[in-house]
Design a protein around this motif. Structure first.
Motif, short mmCIF file in Angstrom:
data_model
loop_
_atom_site.label_atom_id
_atom_site.label_comp_id
_atom_site.label_asym_id
_atom_site.label_seq_id
_atom_site.Cartn_x
_atom_site.Cartn_y
_atom_site.Cartn_z
N PHE A 35 99.56 39.06 37.62
CA PHE A 35 100.98 38.86 36.68
C PHE A 35 101.16 37.64 36.76
N ASP A 36 101.45 36.94 37.84
CA ASP A 36 101.46 35.77 38.02
C ASP A 36 100.20 34.79 37.97
N LYS A 37 99.13 35.12 38.15
CA LYS A 37 97.90 34.52 37.64
C LYS A 37 97.04 34.52 36.57
N ASN A 38 97.98 35.07 35.78
CA ASN A 38 97.99 36.79 34.64
C ASN A 38 95.66 36.16 34.43
N ASP A 39 95.15 37.22 35.64
CA ASP A 39 93.99 37.48 35.51
C ASP A 39 93.53 38.33 36.22
N ILE A 60 100.46 47.72 29.33
CA ILE A 60 101.59 47.03 28.30
C ILE A 60 101.90 45.27 28.59
N TRP A 61 100.98 45.07 29.71
CA TRP A 61 101.23 43.84 29.93
C TRP A 61 100.26 42.93 29.30
N GLN A 62 99.13 43.68 28.94
CA GLN A 62 98.03 43.35 27.98
C GLN A 62 97.92 43.90 26.53
N ALA A 63 99.01 44.59 25.97
CA ALA A 63 99.31 44.31 25.00
C ALA A 63 100.36 43.66 24.28
N LEU A 64 101.22 43.03 24.97
CA LEU A 64 101.62 42.71 25.03
C LEU A 64 101.50 40.65 24.71
N ASN A 65 100.04 40.92 25.51
CA ASN A 65 99.40 39.37 25.50
C ASN A 65 98.31 39.59 24.60
N THR A 66 98.78 40.41 23.30
CA THR A 66 96.72 40.31 23.09
C THR A 66 96.93 40.73 21.66
N PRO A 67 97.44 39.38 20.32
CA PRO A 67 97.91 39.54 18.99
C PRO A 67 96.32 40.49 18.11
N GLU A 141 110.45 52.47 34.19
CA GLU A 141 109.78 51.35 34.60
C GLU A 141 110.18 50.13 33.70
N SER A 142 110.98 48.85 34.79
CA SER A 142 111.43 47.60 33.90
C SER A 142 110.44 46.53 33.16
N ILE A 143 110.47 46.18 32.28
CA ILE A 143 109.18 44.79 31.56
C ILE A 143 109.83 43.90 31.42
N ASN A 144 109.82 43.08 31.48
CA ASN A 144 110.25 41.22 31.12
C ASN A 144 109.00 40.59 30.75
N VAL A 145 109.05 40.30 29.28
CA VAL A 145 107.60 39.48 29.12
C VAL A 145 108.49 37.95 28.35
#
Length: 145
Positions: A35-39, A60-67, A141-145
């Protein structure tokens, strides 16, 4: 002739069916994500598979970073539309409501996710930080975006 079925539906059977639906899902699996390097997270040049709650967190991370609707590789229901909120001039209450709606639309399509709660927004000038708790079949799970 009635428009209702001749057979009656037992509500307790429907409740039981929705409770067991989560048991029918296979174990969630995703490639590990840094998650830090986004890879992708690699060990000795190879991808790692994560399962359960960690896999849902990666999804979740990928869905929130995909338009949504930008890439043909994804279905039309995958991704988010949060970028549509930029420069709309919404009041704080309307913005909060729209962020909650967009989050739910983006994440609740995943059968492993059962709810979103405790949405916390901090708006600082042109930047907005959002945190929330996602309820999955594996726990919260706690999520921060």
């Amino acid at each position: 002739m009635s428009i209702f079925p001749a057979e009656t539906i037992n509500v307790s059977d429907l409740i039981l069916a929705t409770e067991t639906a989560a048991d029918d899902l296979p174990l969630a699996r995703e490639y590990a994500w840094d998650f830090d390097k986004n890879d992708f997270l690699l060990v000795n040049g190879k991808n790692i598979i994560v399962t359960g709650k960690e896999a849902v967190k990666v999804w979740i991370w990928q869905a929130l970073n995909t338009p949504k609707n930008r890439y043909q590789a994804y279905s039309t229901s995958y991704g988010n539309e949060l970028a549509l909120l930029i420069n709309q001039g919404f009041s704080a209450g309307a913005l909060r409501s729209e962020v909650e709606r967009y989050l739910k639309e983006a994440l609740l399509i995943n059968p492993y996710i059962t709810g979103i709660k405790n949405i916390d927004m901090i708006v600082d000038g042109n930047k907005m930080d959002v945190g929330f708790t996602v309820t999955t079949i594996y726990g919260e799970e706690s999520i921060n975006v």
